[in-house]
Design a protein around this motif. Structure first.
Motif, PDB file in Angstrom:
ATOM      1  N   THR A  12       0.782  -1.109  -0.091  1.00 27.23           N
ATOM      2  CA  THR A  12      -0.060   0.035  -0.019  1.00 27.23           C
ATOM      3  C   THR A  12       0.906   1.276   0.060  1.00 27.23           C
ATOM      4  N   GLY A  13       1.992   1.147  -0.272  1.00 29.74           N
ATOM      5  CA  GLY A  13       3.073   2.343  -0.266  1.00 29.74           C
ATOM      6  C   GLY A  13       3.972   2.277   0.885  1.00 29.74           C
ATOM      7  N   GLY A  14       4.603   3.233   0.851  1.00 25.39           N
ATOM      8  CA  GLY A  14       5.920   3.130   2.016  1.00 25.39           C
ATOM      9  C   GLY A  14       5.700   3.692   3.392  1.00 25.39           C
ATOM     10  N   VAL A  15       4.446   4.301   3.397  1.00 27.34           N
ATOM     11  CA  VAL A  15       3.688   4.941   4.702  1.00 27.34           C
ATOM     12  C   VAL A  15       2.759   3.827   5.124  1.00 27.34           C
ATOM     13  N   ASP A  16       2.729   3.472   6.240  1.00 27.83           N
ATOM     14  CA  ASP A  16       1.634   2.372   7.020  1.00 27.83           C
ATOM     15  C   ASP A  16       0.336   3.289   7.147  1.00 27.83           C
ATOM     16  N   LEU A  17      -0.629   2.800   6.670  1.00 29.57           N
ATOM     17  CA  LEU A  17      -1.817   3.690   6.521  1.00 29.57           C
ATOM     18  C   LEU A  17      -2.202   3.897   8.074  1.00 29.57           C
ATOM     19  N   ALA A  18      -2.217   2.851   8.997  1.00 30.37           N
ATOM     20  CA  ALA A  18      -2.806   3.169  10.256  1.00 30.37           C
ATOM     21  C   ALA A  18      -1.913   3.980  11.044  1.00 30.37           C
ATOM     22  N   GLU A  19      -0.823   4.419  10.636  1.00 28.88           N
ATOM     23  CA  GLU A  19       0.148   5.287  11.346  1.00 28.88           C
ATOM     24  C   GLU A  19       0.457   6.583  10.776  1.00 28.88           C
ATOM     25  N   ALA A  20      -0.214   6.882   9.463  1.00 36.52           N
ATOM     26  CA  ALA A  20       0.215   7.848   8.603  1.00 36.52           C
ATOM     27  C   ALA A  20      -0.327   9.162   9.233  1.00 36.52           C
ATOM     28  N   ARG A  21       0.417  10.237   8.997  1.00 36.77           N
ATOM     29  CA  ARG A  21      -0.080  11.282   9.719  1.00 36.77           C
ATOM     30  C   ARG A  21      -0.591  12.456   8.450  1.00 36.77           C
ATOM     31  N   ILE A  22      -0.640  12.059   7.365  1.00 41.06           N
ATOM     32  CA  ILE A  22      -1.237  12.588   6.457  1.00 41.06           C
ATOM     33  C   ILE A  22      -1.772  11.583   5.533  1.00 41.06           C
ATOM     34  N   ILE A  23      -3.213  11.576   4.971  1.00 43.95           N
ATOM     35  CA  ILE A  23      -3.868  10.688   4.251  1.00 43.95           C
ATOM     36  C   ILE A  23      -4.578  11.253   3.247  1.00 43.95           C
ATOM     37  N   VAL A  24      -4.303  10.949   1.798  1.00 44.17           N
ATOM     38  CA  VAL A  24      -5.272  11.408   0.747  1.00 44.17           C
ATOM     39  C   VAL A  24      -5.969  10.101   0.533  1.00 44.17           C
ATOM     40  N   SER A  25      -7.233  10.337   0.403  1.00 44.68           N
ATOM     41  CA  SER A  25      -8.151   9.295   0.181  1.00 44.68           C
ATOM     42  C   SER A  25      -9.112   9.578  -0.801  1.00 44.68           C
ATOM     43  N   GLY A  26      -9.534   8.501  -1.751  1.00 42.78           N
ATOM     44  CA  GLY A  26     -10.216   8.581  -2.857  1.00 42.78           C
ATOM     45  C   GLY A  26     -11.599   7.882  -2.815  1.00 42.78           C
ATOM     46  N   GLY A  27     -12.706   8.294  -3.509  1.00 39.84           N
ATOM     47  CA  GLY A  27     -13.938   7.590  -3.434  1.00 39.84           C
ATOM     48  C   GLY A  27     -14.470   7.246  -5.085  1.00 39.84           C
ATOM     49  N   ARG A  28     -15.591   6.987  -5.008  1.00 40.41           N
ATOM     50  CA  ARG A  28     -16.165   6.581  -6.387  1.00 40.41           C
ATOM     51  C   ARG A  28     -16.004   7.964  -7.342  1.00 40.41           C
ATOM     52  N   GLY A  29     -15.617   9.127  -6.956  1.00 42.69           N
ATOM     53  CA  GLY A  29     -15.438  10.016  -7.850  1.00 42.69           C
ATOM     54  C   GLY A  29     -14.099  10.017  -8.426  1.00 42.69           C
ATOM     55  N   VAL A  30     -13.121   9.208  -7.978  1.00 48.64           N
ATOM     56  CA  VAL A  30     -11.878   8.993  -8.719  1.00 48.64           C
ATOM     57  C   VAL A  30     -12.450   8.216 -10.208  1.00 48.64           C
TER      58      VAL A  30
END
Length: 328
Positions: free
Chosen positions: A197-215
């Motif tokens: 899922t990438g280099g940063v653990d999602l559960a511990e990430a300080r910044i999250i860019v999230s996408g929905g159906r709109g992508v």
């Protein structure tokens, strides 16, 4: 009244996850001058015990054995209960992670203890330990007190400030003699398949860019990954995006996915269904980008941008890159 607090270290990939230090901070709040111990279970984990005294641990129990390489319920339960019998804690803290959510209730049941799940805050009030936890999918919060006996609790990651170093404790390390019978090893992990899922653990990430159906598609996540990389964050998704096949379910955030509390949550093309809000509404700052000005996500957002994410996100990414180039 001084209490004995046992912290179950959260280990992944041969390292202590940040939530372990958050639990140590919580232990410092409730111990009231008592003893704080940490239990580390796994294989080749002895090195993880070094230095925990500096973060508040008076004792560190290390159960190191090949049979504990991967989590299995029966083996971990037996070994952890051996630590409990030796230390006799008043309070036991687990991370509200996959392992903690499974192991904590088994331990609580065997001890006849009261359990509090998914606490987002811990405080002392009138001599009692008070846990705050969300209810109704995060719409409200309740305070819970275990009035007698041992208290077992799971703490949600990224909600408490982690313990700082420099506390100067010796942190006595004690090895646990691991003796497991065939019945304790009835479950065997043959293989672990991990989704990247990438280099940063999602559960511990300080910044999250999230996408929905709109992508709109799997390719639609590309601008989100570029922004996340520029910000040093991770990429998440709503269940709608996962169900549509735009991304893997490992990215799902929400009531049936991961619960996150980053410093900054950027929701792109996410309408804001209550199931998704349950997984991210406690983020410190929420930015919503959506073409629909009536989207429910704007009701919880600190900042909102009404516009096409495919136009807005690249502009934000470019601005971030320019600021970083200037050393800002």
């Amino acid at each position: 009244m001084a209490k004995k607090v046992l912290v179950a270290a959260d280990v992944r990939g041969g390292r202590l996850r940040k939530v372990t230090y958050e639990m140590l901070a919580a232990a410092g709040r409730v111990a009231d001058g008592g003893t704080i111990a940490v239990a580390i279970l796994g294989h080749q984990v002895e090195n993880l015990a070094t230095g925990l005294g500096d973060f508040g641990a008076d004792m560190v129990y290390v159960a190191d054995a090949p049979q504990l390489q991967e989590y299995t319920p029966a083996a971990y339960r037996k070994v952890f209960l051996e630590v409990v019998r030796g230390f006799a804690p008043d309070v036991i803290l687990f991370a509200h992670s996959a392992v903690g959510r499974d192991l904590a209730p088994m331990v609580a049941m065997r001890l006849g203890a009261g359990q509090v799940s998914d606490a987002v805050d811990v405080a002392m009030e009138n001599g009692q330990i008070v846990f705050t936890r969300p209810i109704y999918a995060g719409k409200a919060f309740t305070k819970v007190v275990v009035r007698e006996g041992v208290t077992v609790a799971t703490l949600r990651p990224n909600n408490l400030e982690a313990a700082s170093g420099g506390q100067g404790k010796s942190g006595t390390i004690q090895k646990v003699d691991v003796q497991l019978e065939p019945v304790d090893l009835s479950t065997t992990v043959r293989e672990i398949v991990q989704k990247a899922t990438g280099g940063v653990d999602l559960a511990e990430a300080r910044i999250i860019v999230s996408g929905g159906r709109g992508v709109k598609s799997a390719d639609g996540f590309k601008p989100l990954y570029e922004l996340a990389e520029a910000l040093g964050g991770a990429v998440g998704a709503s269940r709608g995006a996962c169900d549509a096949g735009y991304c893997d379910y490992a990215l799902q955030i929400g009531q049936t996915g991961k619960v996150v509390t980053p410093d900054l949550y950027i929701a792109c093309g996410i309408s804001g269904a209550i199931q998704h809000l349950a997984g991210m509404s406690n983020s410190k700052v929420i930015v919503a980008i959506n073409k629909d000005p009536e989207a429910p996500i704007f009701q919880v957002a600190d900042y909102g941008i009404v516009g096409d994410l495919f136009e807005v996100v690249p502009k934000i990414t470019e601005a971030v890159r320019q600021l970083k180039a200037q050393g800002v």
